[in-house]
Design an enzyme around this catalytic site. Structure first.
Site, PDB file in Angstrom:
ATOM      1  N   ASP A   1     -17.188  30.627  19.526  1.00 41.31           N
ATOM      2  CA  ASP A   1     -18.036  29.695  20.257  1.00 41.31           C
ATOM      3  C   ASP A   1     -18.658  30.333  21.500  1.00 41.31           C
ATOM      4  O   ASP A   1     -18.609  29.773  22.595  1.00 41.31           O
ATOM      5  CB  ASP A   1     -17.249  28.451  20.687  1.00 41.31           C
ATOM      6  CG  ASP A   1     -16.594  27.744  19.510  1.00 41.31           C
ATOM      7  OD1 ASP A   1     -15.386  27.411  19.607  1.00 41.31           O
ATOM      8  OD2 ASP A   1     -17.276  27.542  18.497  1.00 41.31           O
TER       9      ASP A   1
ATOM     10  N   GLU B   1     -23.622  20.241  15.706  1.00 40.28           N
ATOM     11  CA  GLU B   1     -22.807  20.484  16.923  1.00 40.28           C
ATOM     12  C   GLU B   1     -23.321  21.741  17.619  1.00 40.28           C
ATOM     13  O   GLU B   1     -24.328  22.303  17.232  1.00 40.28           O
ATOM     14  CB  GLU B   1     -21.343  20.663  16.549  1.00 40.28           C
ATOM     15  CG  GLU B   1     -21.117  21.788  15.540  1.00 40.28           C
ATOM     16  CD  GLU B   1     -19.749  21.733  14.862  1.00 40.28           C
ATOM     17  OE1 GLU B   1     -18.957  20.819  15.144  1.00 40.28           O
ATOM     18  OE2 GLU B   1     -19.471  22.612  14.044  1.00 40.28           O
TER      19      GLU B   1
HETATM   20  C1  6LW Z   1     -16.360  23.817  18.269  1.00 41.26           C
HETATM   21  C2  6LW Z   1     -17.347  23.260  17.309  1.00 41.26           C
HETATM   22  C3  6LW Z   1     -16.742  23.676  16.026  1.00 41.26           C
HETATM   23  O1  6LW Z   1     -16.271  23.099  19.461  1.00 41.26           O
HETATM   24  O2  6LW Z   1     -15.434  23.931  16.151  1.00 41.26           O
HETATM   25  O3  6LW Z   1     -16.601  23.801  13.808  1.00 41.26           O
HETATM   26  C4  6LW Z   1     -15.074  23.671  17.474  1.00 41.26           C
HETATM   27  N1  6LW Z   1     -17.326  23.775  14.936  1.00 41.26           N
HETATM   28  O4  6LW Z   1     -18.652  23.780  17.475  1.00 41.26           O
HETATM   29  C5  6LW Z   1     -14.039  24.645  17.900  1.00 41.26           C
HETATM   30  O5  6LW Z   1     -14.507  25.968  17.716  1.00 41.26           O
END
Ligand code: 6LW
Length: 508
Positions: free
Chosen positions: A15, A176
């Site tokens: 991330d 996200e």
């Molecule tokens: C992160 C989100 C994600 O906050 O996993 O699967 C979470 N996507 O973007 C943790 O890495």
């Protein structure tokens, strides 16, 4: 041409978010149940990175007590504005979304300022009129997931308006990891979709208004490996952040996984660097639309190799930034300076607790880890060196104090299976050299009175420490030192060496 290696930051450093201040680049990663939280990196050229510390260094900023595996700190964002750095993230185990700030990037950060907004993956954006916006995941009244936006008071963390969903993405699951950018009069919104596994991708949309409507890029996803053959270097490429370099070129950092064998990875989601161009219609093209590789060729001089070997004698009174505790540590059990002294506690590596543990992220498949340990204590206590992924997935080379010597075993825990090897007794000593030889698909554990007289105690497969063998972990394997029970272990050094055959070493 210049060749650089991906990952630029190998190991469980997922991330990534990046910002530039003049000719300095700063990058942060998520850190989940590990403490300190949010590793903080610095570079002058985007290729060579030095970890300068962490953002969350105090228990008051980072309460992780008893948080679940892969709980704690999810994706962060780092931004800079008018002399002040901001980092916004989510503690999914305690408090939710919050940000901290500092006016000294190598100093302490503020106490958390919590934001009244559910969801994860918060980001900050400053509009030309000075309004600050929060973006993050948000669901509409029907529960449809999208990207929410609202104006934010940075002094108090108070919202200055309702959250409005500005884009649902292109139809991939889990929209996200949003980031907003203002470029050439357009508001660009870049997000991750498809989930952080093999379907991961980055998509982008733009609008003339920050509130939308947003028009999707005609060649979305702008980067994905979801249809790549299983033999490519990386999979699960996504969760990106864009940065304009000091020379006007654009780059993206995001994370990816390197399978050890098909569909299994154990070194976590790692930070990679991708070159970005803008096409004649003002849309980004990433790496000319080609898959991202472990050896990247770009314009420039001087090849870049990621360092693999290092040694720590624990000479300073504080641990180097590469080290991590599991949840908030009981600092009375750790002593640094002239080696590392660990005192065991009641928590073991098997519990959701705070065992006496200090680890570094495993950054390559083929590495040789070594330490020298002096151990004293009761026979039921144990200390040694571990490959740790979660409390249900770890292998350790452990020594028990014994009558007039040390008894060494290999203990392996995989969910409901636990094995322990026959003890090997080393007489007339309280000190051993411990070594772990890490290869792509197995670990070999060795011990002996010195580095030239080591015995194999046992081996373990990397497959069973892989993320795909767990119930949702966003983390990766650590190589670490630990102590359990009533004992004191003194480690003179911890050494990591590149264990690849010379034929594979580009810098040999
Ligand atoms: C992160 C989100 C994600 O906050 O996993 O699967 C979470 N996507 O973007 C943790 O890495």
């Amino acid at each position: 041409m210049r060749t650089y290696e991906n990952p630029i930051i190998p190991g469980f450093y997922p991330d990534p978010s990046i910002c530039r201040v003049g000719s300095d680049y700063y990058l942060v990663n998520s850190s989940f149940e590990f403490f300190p939280g949010v590793p903080l990196w610095h570079s002058r050229d985007l290729f060579h990175w030095e970890q300068i510390g962490h953002v969350l260094t105090r228990d008051s900023q980072l309460p992780l007590q008893n948080c679940r595996t892969s709980g704690g700190i999810f994706a962060p964002t780092i931004r800079y504005r008018d002399g002040r750095f901001y980092m916004i993230t989510t503690n999914v185990s305690n408090g939710g979304n919050f940000f901290v700030w500092t006016d000294d990037i190598r100093g302490a950060w503020s106490e958390p300022i919590y934001v009244d907004q559910p969801g994860i993956d918060p980001s900050l954006f400053w509009d030309d009129d000075g309004t600050v916006y929060y973006t993050g995941t948000h669901s509409d009244a029907q529960g449809n997931p999208g990207i929410g936006l609202f104006p934010l008071d940075l002094e108090t963390g108070k919202r200055l308006g309702e959250t409005k969903i500005i884009w649902y993405g292109t139809g991939g699951k889990c929209p996200e990891g949003p980031h907003l950018y203002k470029i050439n009069g357009w508001y660009y919104l870049m997000i991750a979709e498809g989930g952080t596994e093999y379907g991961h991708m980055e998509t982008i949309a733009r609008s003339r208004s920050v509130w939308g409507p947003y028009e999707s890029c005609p060649h979305n996803p702008i980067v994905t490996h979801r249809n790549a053959h299983r033999t490519v270097d990386f999979h699960a490429v996504g969760h990106g952040d864009l940065v304009e370099a000091a020379d006007g070129k654009w780059w993206m950092v995001c994370h990816a996984i390197r399978p050890s064998i098909f569909m299994l990875h154990h070194t976590g989601r790692e930070t990679i660097l991708l070159p970005v161009e803008w096409d004649e219609n003002g849309w980004p093209v990433v790496n000319d639309g080609r898959y991202i590789t472990a050896q990247m060729q770009v314009e420039g001089e001087g090849d870049v190799r990621v360092p693999r070997s290092w040694r720590d004698d624990f000479a300073s009174p504080e641990p180097e930034p590469r080290w991590a505790y599991l949840r908030n540590p009981d600092r009375s059990r750790y002593a640094f300076g002239n080696g590392l002294t660990l005192r065991g506690g009641t928590d073991t590596l098997d519990e959701i607790g705070a065992p006496t543990f200090l680890g570094v992220r495993q950054q390559q498949f083929e590495l040789r880890y070594e330490t020298r340990m002096q151990l004293s204590g009761v026979a039921s206590a144990a200390a040694g060196m571990t490959i740790f992924h979660t409390n249900e997935h770890h292998y350790e080379l452990l020594a028990h104090p014994a009558e007039n010597g040390l008894s060494v075993q290999l203990r392996r825990r995989v969910v409901d299976m636990q094995t322990i090897s026959e003890p090997v007794f080393f007489a007339d000593t309280d000190t051993l050299v411990l070594r772990i030889e890490a290869e792509r698909t197995k670990y070999t554990f060795l011990a002996g009175p010195d580095a030239t007289h080591l015995r194999v105690i046992g081996t373990g497969s990397t497959q069973l420490l892989s993320t795909e063998c767990m119930n949702c972990t966003f983390t990766g394997c650590f190589a670490g030192l630990f102590a359990e029970g009533d004992c004191t272990a003194h480690f003179a050094y911890f050494q990591t060496e590149d264990a690849r055959p010379n034929t594979q070493r580009l810098d040999a």
